[in-house]
Design a protein around this motif. Structure first.
Motif, PDB file in Angstrom:
ATOM      1  N   THR A 128       0.843  -1.192   0.000  1.00  0.00           N
ATOM      2  CA  THR A 128       0.000   0.000   0.000  1.00  0.00           C
ATOM      3  C   THR A 128       0.882   1.247   0.000  1.00  0.00           C
ATOM      4  N   TYR A 129       0.698   2.080  -1.020  1.00  0.00           N
ATOM      5  CA  TYR A 129       1.472   3.322  -1.113  1.00  0.00           C
ATOM      6  C   TYR A 129       0.622   4.543  -0.776  1.00  0.00           C
ATOM      7  N   GLN A 130      -0.711   4.353  -0.744  1.00  0.00           N
ATOM      8  CA  GLN A 130      -1.636   5.414  -0.361  1.00  0.00           C
ATOM      9  C   GLN A 130      -2.690   4.809   0.575  1.00  0.00           C
ATOM     10  N   GLU A 172     -11.169   4.184   3.983  1.00  0.00           N
ATOM     11  CA  GLU A 172     -11.809   2.890   4.223  1.00  0.00           C
ATOM     12  C   GLU A 172     -10.858   1.922   4.924  1.00  0.00           C
ATOM     13  N   LYS A 173      -9.621   1.885   4.438  1.00  0.00           N
ATOM     14  CA  LYS A 173      -8.647   0.974   5.037  1.00  0.00           C
ATOM     15  C   LYS A 173      -8.274   1.425   6.447  1.00  0.00           C
ATOM     16  N   TRP A 174      -8.126   2.722   6.638  1.00  0.00           N
ATOM     17  CA  TRP A 174      -7.786   3.245   7.956  1.00  0.00           C
ATOM     18  C   TRP A 174      -8.896   2.944   8.959  1.00  0.00           C
ATOM     19  N   ALA A 175     -10.141   3.049   8.529  1.00  0.00           N
ATOM     20  CA  ALA A 175     -11.265   2.716   9.406  1.00  0.00           C
ATOM     21  C   ALA A 175     -11.233   1.237   9.787  1.00  0.00           C
ATOM     22  N   ALA A 176     -10.890   0.379   8.821  1.00  0.00           N
ATOM     23  CA  ALA A 176     -10.794  -1.057   9.105  1.00  0.00           C
ATOM     24  C   ALA A 176      -9.658  -1.345  10.083  1.00  0.00           C
ATOM     25  N   SER A 187       5.312  -1.237   5.582  1.00  0.00           N
ATOM     26  CA  SER A 187       6.665  -1.206   6.149  1.00  0.00           C
ATOM     27  C   SER A 187       6.766  -0.183   7.280  1.00  0.00           C
ATOM     28  N   VAL A 188       6.053   0.937   7.132  1.00  0.00           N
ATOM     29  CA  VAL A 188       6.069   1.947   8.195  1.00  0.00           C
ATOM     30  C   VAL A 188       5.369   1.414   9.444  1.00  0.00           C
ATOM     31  N   MET A 189       4.185   0.813   9.270  1.00  0.00           N
ATOM     32  CA  MET A 189       3.456   0.278  10.421  1.00  0.00           C
ATOM     33  C   MET A 189       4.230  -0.868  11.066  1.00  0.00           C
ATOM     34  N   GLY A 190       4.888  -1.671  10.229  1.00  0.00           N
ATOM     35  CA  GLY A 190       5.693  -2.771  10.757  1.00  0.00           C
ATOM     36  C   GLY A 190       6.841  -2.270  11.608  1.00  0.00           C
ATOM     37  N   TYR A 198      -1.643  -3.456  12.214  1.00  0.00           N
ATOM     38  CA  TYR A 198      -0.736  -4.150  11.291  1.00  0.00           C
ATOM     39  C   TYR A 198      -1.389  -5.411  10.724  1.00  0.00           C
ATOM     40  N   GLY A 199      -2.130  -6.111  11.573  1.00  0.00           N
ATOM     41  CA  GLY A 199      -2.805  -7.329  11.120  1.00  0.00           C
ATOM     42  C   GLY A 199      -3.818  -7.037  10.032  1.00  0.00           C
ATOM     43  N   GLU A 200      -4.565  -5.943  10.169  1.00  0.00           N
ATOM     44  CA  GLU A 200      -5.539  -5.558   9.154  1.00  0.00           C
ATOM     45  C   GLU A 200      -4.838  -5.155   7.852  1.00  0.00           C
ATOM     46  N   LEU A 201      -3.720  -4.474   7.974  1.00  0.00           N
ATOM     47  CA  LEU A 201      -2.968  -4.044   6.786  1.00  0.00           C
ATOM     48  C   LEU A 201      -2.435  -5.216   5.980  1.00  0.00           C
ATOM     49  N   THR A 202      -1.872  -6.178   6.675  1.00  0.00           N
ATOM     50  CA  THR A 202      -1.143  -7.267   6.013  1.00  0.00           C
ATOM     51  C   THR A 202      -1.977  -8.515   5.798  1.00  0.00           C
TER      52      THR A 202
END
Length: 552
Positions: free
Chosen positions: A3-5, A9-13, A157-160, A201-205
């Motif tokens: 994810t580069y942007q 919606e993703k942030w809410a999740a 990578s930032v959240m990780g 992080y779990g939601e992101l990955t």
């Protein structure tokens, strides 16, 4: 997927998953309490705060990161409970300000928002201490900024990096805060933050098999259970007035503990009240019961193992608030109002007799939220209102409420104990103006010394004092000074430690586990060594603390 942007919606999740992960592990965070007293509610406070924030996010169909963050910050702000909840709300208040007006975030903007959150949180804390949630948040944010500098940086990578460095910082907290090292735990607020970040992080990955720090038993108490009781019952009909919860670590290999038998356990507890629920596995038993004597439930649970969590709520107070809520059409505003926080019918009566306008039910293990305090100030129906938190863990939520309502309307008197609250209230003068009363009430705090007696929920050593589970402990001005097997002996030693040749008046407030007779006997024993001291005895009905002492 990279994810580069980051979109709204993703942030809410991510927020939702962070909140759910904390809910699953809130009991574990509670168990990291440093002191062996029944105030290990960091996980509960952070969980309720985070849940309030996540609920606000899901209540609105926001598409941009800025809008989602604003809703999240608002929900956190109003739902913040305790110092940990307030700090959490400030972290994401700063985050929200940093992303205001943005539809999406780049990795660099995402990292910068975490940094701004840390800056805002530090500004909210008067004396930041290393080895706390602030340290974990700061070090994690630094790692995020470094990760964002890479040409191949992604949101993942930032959240990780934030999560990884946050964990490292958390493990170092015992080296930074000696009391953590002495007890052998990491900072509970920092642990709660890491659990939230793990959810992000779990939601992101897509790595949704998140660590389960402690098996959740949230099905134990459902909100509908309490609402059902409130729907058909008048306050006078409530036979068992305290909603009491404990979590017991069973099957510990310690001498003197009873072997756990769920049927016997359940049968014995059923004699103490109604609405009993017991859920147990091989390690933990969680209890919910409505009782008139929470202390008896605590003592019974300790026969089987260490108490990981304790919680008491006054259902009569809650019912009165819901059923007898005053109409919105209030009369003319008074010049001044006073909101104070306490637990126990006797203390409520005492505060009201001294002039308190609204007594908000709460205290140790029962921290009211920012929104609760805002509502209480409004209920005071006054042009200017003084708020007495009477607990150090409620102070930040009260200050946040004042910031919402306006400092010209609300003044927080920084009382950290019930005795400080009583003394400060005595200093109020209706014929003085807002500023003069503020100065006088704050100055009065230093006129009293406070102490309380409670029971230890586990074995530990604090500041050289060896404490065993079930011991009575005397706490003077926030520090454990006495640990004994008997309540009377603990009370005597605590007062003897607290008193000196300058002491003039001792106020004894007896609660659950003590009586007027035992308080009078205690006064007689102390009077032998301090014949010039005058004693005042009041029934407080407070849970958790059999005795609260004030010395002037």
């Amino acid at each position: 997927m990279e994810t580069y942007q980051l979109n709204g919606e993703k942030w809410a999740a991510m927020i939702t998953q962070g909140a759910e992960n904390l809910t699953r592990n809130a009991d574990f965070v509670d168990s990291l309490n440093v002191f062996p007293v029944p105030d290990g509610d960091t996980g509960t406070n952070m969980n309720l705060s985070m849940t309030s924030g996540a609920k606000e996010v899901t209540s609105f169909d926001a598409s941009s990161v800025g809008e989602v963050s604003a809703n999240f910050a608002k929900g956190l702000l109003m739902g913040a409970l305790g110092n940990s909840g307030v700090i959490l709300s400030q972290l994401f208040r700063g985050f929200s300000k940093a992303v205001s007006g943005k539809g999406t975030l780049t990795p660099a903007e995402f990292a910068e928002a975490f940094k701004k959150g840390v800056e805002t949180a530090y500004q909210a804390v008067m004396k930041p201490v290393e080895g706390t949630i602030l340290t974990v948040a700061r070090e994690a944010a630094k790692a995020g900024l470094e990760a964002a500098k890479s040409e191949t940086a992604t949101i993942e990578s930032v959240m990780g990096a934030i999560l990884e460095q946050g964990k490292i910082a958390l493990e170092k907290t015992p080296e930074q805060l000696s009391v953590l090292k002495e007890v052998g735990v990491v900072d509970s607020g920092g642990q709660g933050l890491i659990i939230i970040y793990e959810g992000f992080y779990g939601e992101l990955t897509g790595e949704m098999e998140l660590p389960d720090y402690m098996k959740s038993m949230n099905e134990l108490v459902q909100a509908e259970h309490h609402r059902h009781v409130q729907d058909f019952m008048s306050t006078e009909d409530i036979t068992f007035g305290y909603c009491t919860e404990i979590m017991v670590r069973i099957n510990e290999t310690k001498p003197g503990l009873k072997p756990f038998d769920e049927e016997v356990f359940r049968a014995d507890l059923s004699k103490m009240g109604d609405s009993l629920l017991v859920v147990a596995d091989d390690e933990v038993a969680k209890v919910h019961v409505h009782t008139e004597h929470p202390g008896d439930v605590f003592n019974y649970g300790q026969q089987y193992g260490s108490l990981i969590k304790m919680k008491v709520e006054n259902m009569r107070e809650q019912h009165d608030h819901i059923v007898n809520k005053p109409e919105e059409t209030a009369g003319p505003k008074a010049d001044f109002g006073i909101v104070t926080v306490s637990a126990g019918a006797g203390l409520e009566k005492l505060f009201k007799s001294m002039g308190a306008t609204v007594v908000l039910s709460g205290g140790q293990t029962m921290n009211p939220s920012t929104e609760d305090i805002v509502s209480a100030v409004k209920a005071a129906n006054a042009k200017q209102v003084f708020v007495l938190p009477n607990n150090k863990n409620i102070l930040m939520a009260a200050e946040q409420a004042a910031a919402i309502l306006g400092e010209e309307k609300v003044q927080i008197i920084p009382t950290k104990t019930i005795p400080q609250g009583l003394t400060s209230l005595l200093a109020f003068r209706a014929d003085h103006d807002f500023a003069a009363n503020t100065a006088g009430m704050i100055a009065a705090i230093s006129d009293v010394e406070s102490a309380q007696i409670t029971t230890a929920v586990r074995d530990t050593t604090v500041e050289g004092i060896t404490i065993q589970k079930d011991d009575y402990i005397g706490i003077i001005e926030g520090k454990i000074k006495v640990a004994e097997k008997a309540l009377a002996q603990t009370a005597v030693k605590t007062l003897q430690t607290l008193l000196d040749e300058n002491s003039e008046i001792v106020t004894i407030i007896f609660g659950e586990g003590a009586s007027k007779e035992s308080a009078e006997s205690l006064a007689e024993k102390i009077e032998t060594d301090f014949p010039d001291v005058e004693f005042e005895i009041h029934e407080g009905n407070q849970p958790v603390y059999p005795y609260i002492f004030a010395v002037e």
